[in-house]
Scaffold this motif. Sequence first.
Motif, short mmCIF file in Angstrom:
data_model
loop_
_atom_site.label_atom_id
_atom_site.label_comp_id
_atom_site.label_asym_id
_atom_site.label_seq_id
_atom_site.Cartn_x
_atom_site.Cartn_y
_atom_site.Cartn_z
N THR A 61 5.37 -51.59 -62.63
CA THR A 61 6.49 -52.12 -63.87
C THR A 61 5.64 -52.37 -65.29
O THR A 61 6.18 -52.21 -66.21
CB THR A 61 6.96 -53.56 -63.40
OG1 THR A 61 7.60 -53.40 -62.05
CG2 THR A 61 7.79 -54.25 -64.30
N LEU A 65 6.43 -50.43 -68.35
CA LEU A 65 7.07 -51.24 -69.71
C LEU A 65 6.11 -50.75 -71.01
O LEU A 65 6.44 -50.69 -72.08
CB LEU A 65 7.24 -52.52 -69.49
CG LEU A 65 8.29 -53.19 -68.52
CD1 LEU A 65 7.88 -54.59 -68.28
CD2 LEU A 65 9.49 -52.89 -69.20
N ARG A 68 7.11 -47.28 -72.37
CA ARG A 68 8.37 -47.34 -73.30
C ARG A 68 7.94 -48.05 -74.31
O ARG A 68 8.47 -47.89 -75.63
CB ARG A 68 9.17 -48.17 -72.52
CG ARG A 68 9.78 -47.50 -71.37
CD ARG A 68 10.89 -48.16 -70.62
NE ARG A 68 12.16 -48.44 -71.41
CZ ARG A 68 12.94 -49.26 -71.23
NH1 ARG A 68 13.02 -49.96 -69.66
NH2 ARG A 68 14.01 -49.37 -71.87
#
Length: 85
Positions: A61, A65, A68
Amino acid sequence: MRSLIRSQLRLGLVFAGGFCVATVLFVAAIVLVPGLDAQFVAGVPVSWLLLAFGLYPLAITVGVLYARAAARNEARFRQLAEDDA
């Protein structure tokens, strides 16, 4: 260009710091609750399961993240560079 580098460095440090804090909290929880090693699920200690199903999804995760957010930073920089040209 320097602003992009600083922005990416700051982003990387924030994500790395957050991941390190979360990892330390997971390990501290396992150390502070010694009964987790005595309990088993399907022959595997619960402490190992917490690490396997807690840290690996957290790492994935955080990586997604970060990627991005870094792409968003680069897109903003590219847009600013095009506006200046």
